[in-house]
Write a protein that holds these residues in place. Structure first.
Motif, short mmCIF file in Angstrom:
data_model
loop_
_atom_site.label_atom_id
_atom_site.label_comp_id
_atom_site.label_asym_id
_atom_site.label_seq_id
_atom_site.Cartn_x
_atom_site.Cartn_y
_atom_site.Cartn_z
N GLY A 114 0.79 -1.22 0.00
CA GLY A 114 0.00 0.00 0.00
C GLY A 114 0.83 1.28 0.00
O GLY A 114 0.33 2.34 0.38
N GLU A 115 2.07 1.19 -0.43
CA GLU A 115 2.91 2.39 -0.49
C GLU A 115 2.45 3.29 -1.63
O GLU A 115 1.95 2.82 -2.65
CB GLU A 115 4.39 2.01 -0.66
CG GLU A 115 4.95 1.30 0.55
CD GLU A 115 6.44 1.00 0.43
OE1 GLU A 115 7.08 1.37 -0.57
OE2 GLU A 115 6.97 0.37 1.37
N ALA A 116 2.64 4.59 -1.45
CA ALA A 116 2.22 5.55 -2.46
C ALA A 116 3.16 5.51 -3.66
O ALA A 116 4.37 5.37 -3.50
CB ALA A 116 2.20 6.95 -1.86
N LEU A 117 2.58 5.62 -4.84
CA LEU A 117 3.36 5.69 -6.07
C LEU A 117 3.38 7.15 -6.52
O LEU A 117 2.36 7.70 -6.93
CB LEU A 117 2.76 4.80 -7.16
CG LEU A 117 3.49 4.81 -8.50
CD1 LEU A 117 4.90 4.24 -8.35
CD2 LEU A 117 2.71 4.02 -9.53
N THR A 118 4.54 7.76 -6.45
CA THR A 118 4.68 9.15 -6.89
C THR A 118 5.02 9.17 -8.37
O THR A 118 5.46 8.16 -8.93
CB THR A 118 5.79 9.87 -6.10
OG1 THR A 118 7.05 9.26 -6.42
CG2 THR A 118 5.54 9.80 -4.59
N ILE A 119 4.85 10.32 -8.97
CA ILE A 119 5.20 10.49 -10.38
C ILE A 119 6.69 10.21 -10.57
O ILE A 119 7.09 9.53 -11.52
CB ILE A 119 4.85 11.93 -10.86
CG1 ILE A 119 3.35 12.14 -10.86
CG2 ILE A 119 5.44 12.21 -12.23
CD1 ILE A 119 2.60 11.30 -11.88
N GLY A 124 10.89 6.82 -12.76
CA GLY A 124 12.12 6.06 -12.52
C GLY A 124 11.96 4.59 -12.89
O GLY A 124 12.83 4.00 -13.54
N ALA A 125 10.84 4.00 -12.49
CA ALA A 125 10.58 2.59 -12.81
C ALA A 125 10.47 2.40 -14.32
O ALA A 125 11.01 1.44 -14.88
CB ALA A 125 9.31 2.11 -12.11
N LEU A 126 9.78 3.31 -14.98
CA LEU A 126 9.65 3.21 -16.44
C LEU A 126 11.00 3.36 -17.14
O LEU A 126 11.26 2.68 -18.14
CB LEU A 126 8.65 4.25 -16.96
CG LEU A 126 7.19 3.99 -16.60
CD1 LEU A 126 6.31 5.18 -17.00
CD2 LEU A 126 6.69 2.71 -17.26
N CYS A 127 11.86 4.21 -16.61
CA CYS A 127 13.21 4.37 -17.18
C CYS A 127 14.02 3.08 -17.02
O CYS A 127 14.74 2.67 -17.94
CB CYS A 127 13.94 5.53 -16.51
SG CYS A 127 13.35 7.15 -17.02
N ILE A 129 12.78 0.03 -16.78
CA ILE A 129 12.20 -0.94 -17.72
C ILE A 129 12.65 -0.63 -19.14
O ILE A 129 13.05 -1.53 -19.88
CB ILE A 129 10.65 -0.95 -17.60
CG1 ILE A 129 10.24 -1.48 -16.22
CG2 ILE A 129 10.03 -1.77 -18.71
CD1 ILE A 129 8.78 -1.23 -15.86
N GLY A 130 12.61 0.64 -19.52
CA GLY A 130 13.02 1.03 -20.87
C GLY A 130 14.49 0.73 -21.10
O GLY A 130 14.87 0.21 -22.16
N GLY A 131 15.33 1.06 -20.13
CA GLY A 131 16.76 0.79 -20.26
C GLY A 131 17.05 -0.70 -20.39
O GLY A 131 17.91 -1.12 -21.17
N THR A 132 16.32 -1.49 -19.63
CA THR A 132 16.50 -2.95 -19.71
C THR A 132 16.11 -3.45 -21.08
O THR A 132 16.83 -4.27 -21.68
CB THR A 132 15.66 -3.64 -18.62
OG1 THR A 132 16.07 -3.17 -17.35
CG2 THR A 132 15.84 -5.15 -18.68
N LEU A 133 15.01 -2.98 -21.61
CA LEU A 133 14.58 -3.40 -22.94
C LEU A 133 15.60 -3.03 -24.00
O LEU A 133 15.88 -3.80 -24.91
CB LEU A 133 13.20 -2.79 -23.28
CG LEU A 133 12.03 -3.36 -22.51
CD1 LEU A 133 10.75 -2.56 -22.81
CD2 LEU A 133 11.82 -4.83 -22.85
N ILE A 134 16.18 -1.85 -23.89
CA ILE A 134 17.21 -1.41 -24.84
C ILE A 134 18.40 -2.36 -24.79
O ILE A 134 18.93 -2.77 -25.82
CB ILE A 134 17.63 0.05 -24.56
CG1 ILE A 134 16.50 1.00 -24.95
CG2 ILE A 134 18.92 0.40 -25.30
CD1 ILE A 134 16.70 2.42 -24.48
N LEU A 135 18.84 -2.71 -23.59
CA LEU A 135 20.01 -3.59 -23.46
C LEU A 135 19.73 -5.02 -23.91
O LEU A 135 20.61 -5.68 -24.45
CB LEU A 135 20.50 -3.59 -22.01
CG LEU A 135 21.22 -2.31 -21.59
CD1 LEU A 135 21.39 -2.26 -20.08
CD2 LEU A 135 22.58 -2.23 -22.26
N VAL A 136 18.51 -5.48 -23.70
CA VAL A 136 18.18 -6.86 -24.08
C VAL A 136 17.97 -6.99 -25.58
O VAL A 136 18.39 -7.96 -26.19
CB VAL A 136 16.92 -7.34 -23.31
CG1 VAL A 136 16.41 -8.66 -23.85
CG2 VAL A 136 17.24 -7.47 -21.84
N LEU A 137 17.30 -6.00 -26.16
CA LEU A 137 16.99 -6.07 -27.58
C LEU A 137 18.18 -5.56 -28.37
O LEU A 137 18.49 -5.88 -29.43
CB LEU A 137 15.74 -5.26 -27.89
CG LEU A 137 14.48 -5.68 -27.12
CD1 LEU A 137 13.33 -4.73 -27.43
CD2 LEU A 137 14.08 -7.10 -27.46
#
Length: 137
Positions: A114-119, A124-127, A129-137
């Motif tokens: 139940g922790e708050a998700l800030t913008i 940060g989480a999306l970055c 995920i995006g960085g991981t996708l770039i490195l994997v692909l």
């Protein structure tokens, strides 16, 4: 002060990948994980003993033991898969994908704790995920 410990954690986590990759040459990844676990066992209990933390062992509740046990199982499985991935892949790729755990921890903390998700945290989480996708692909 928490961030100092977090930075130290990141530093030593990076060293784990480097040391493990070199140390596992010609060694089964499960055996390597078992050896590492024995070393960690002695180090962790040694630190707990010398800092006096073992005095609180009788204060542990059933809930503490269950969730610490589950955390231990998750840690063991994480290490087994991490070492196998290191044996098969490049450190930079394996370590990057492993850091998806940060984004997953953010999601799990919101859903289960139940922790708050800030913008800022979401971006940060999306970055990550995006960085991981770039490195994997």
């Amino acid at each position: 002060m928490w961030w100092v410990y977090a930075l130290l954690s990141a530093l030593f986590a990076a060293l784990v990948a480097i040391f493990a990759k070199v140390g596992m040459k010609g060694v089964d990844s499960d055996l390597a994980t078992a050896i590492r676990t024995v070393v960690i066992l002695f180090v962790a209990w040694g630190i707990a003993y010398f800092r006096g933390a073992t005095n609180g062992i009788q204060l542990l509740t059933r809930n503490n033991l269950i969730f610490l046990g589950l955390s231990g199982v998750a840690t063991g499985l994480s290490w087994i898969f991490y070492f196998r991935a290191l044996q098969l892949g490049k450190v930079a790729q394996v370590a990057s994908v492993d850091k998806l755990s940060v984004a997953l921890a953010i999601v799990f903390s919101v859903v289960f704790l139940g922790e708050a998700l800030t913008i800022k945290t979401a971006i940060g989480a999306l970055c990550i995920i995006g960085g991981t996708l770039i490195l994997v692909l």
